[in-house]
Design a protein around this motif. Sequence first.
Motif: not given
Length: 389
Positions: A42-54
């Motif tokens: 789950i992510s909205r906007g640009e993921p924060a550093p270290g936040e998994p997106a894919y």
Amino acid sequence: MSHALPSPDELSPETIAVTAGRPRWEPGAPVNAPVTMSSTYISRGEPAPGEPAYARYDNPAHHAVEEVVGTLEGACRPAVLFASGMAAIDATIALAPPGGRLVMPAHSYNGTLALARQLAALGRLRLSLVAIDQTDDVIAALEGGGASAPAAMLWIETPTNPLLEIADAPALIDAARAVGCVVAVDNTLATPLGQRPLDWGADLTVHSGSKYLGGHSDLVAGTVVAASAEHDSALREFRRIHGATASAADAFLLLRGIRTLALRMERVNASAATLARRLESHPAVKHVHYPGLDSHPGAAVARAQMRGGGGVIAIEVHGGAAAADAVCARTRSWAPATSLGGVESMLERRRRWPGEFPDVPESLIRLSVGIENVDDLWRDLDRALGGQV
Ligand SMILES: *Cc1c(COP(=O)(O)O)cnc(C)c1O
């Protein structure tokens, strides 16, 4: 990954293999790193550093095993996990600048050699193949001379697979550094418990995780540990762009395998040494290649730089290919299969593969010693070598 225990600097590798990569000790926390079977987050906007997106970009299932392998190799950063040993090797060789010269053992693992030859044929790099156990010749190849500039990358494999040659790695690394050449070491056969190339000044250490690290012949994966942050981020970028990402399931199995690495290596080092000595006096055996034997040309170098002789032995038998095939057909405990480093002992005649290089003798059988009872293994081998069914 959080670490709840003493700093890795104070711990032995046997302990690190068990304790690194664990979740922080908080009430209710799992003892084992959780595995998330999810390709996206789950992510909205640009993921924060270290936040998994894919999961191809950054796979949280990898973090624990990357921490353990990086710590075992004595690095100050985690390993980079790849989909296979070859994917790890591909990403590592890609660090060499375009047109640069790669100095590589003529007897490297055959997949590594095939990759380097393909890259040379495509004009991506130039290739100098060397006898890695001939230190002066390797140093001359590194330095170049005449029209040839110094090498851009030195590839070391020690022991080599399957001929078990030993490179004087610290001497080669010093010489490479003196000419500004990047050094990568394939540490698959020795494992980080047997030797730590980064301690000698290597820039990169590579593993096929499919072998000893995994240890159960049930996964395919690879790792690279980089000494520098620049190499580390280039490797992660390569993995992301080329899609050379390991699955979460294989990351889990690899971590689970590494927990027992020290016990397994202790057993296979001891059993292989025993079997190599017995094989040396077996009448059906023409020659035994094992770095732990005094008869091995690299025995002194191996003693100085390795802990244990490792779990792989190569034997040449009298009677050529047919005799070697017959030995492999007669064993009952030794599984006739390719690969090495599993708990189960395996053997194969290497030249049954058309891609194996012709310097490997037709009668050479590679033995990967597992953790079974050593006398059971010996009886089975002795019977197969003696021609009894
Ligand atoms: C098996 C092996 C590799 C390749 O690893 P995969 O996981 O099979 O891709 C590379 N180097 C050595 C020394 C190996 O034994």
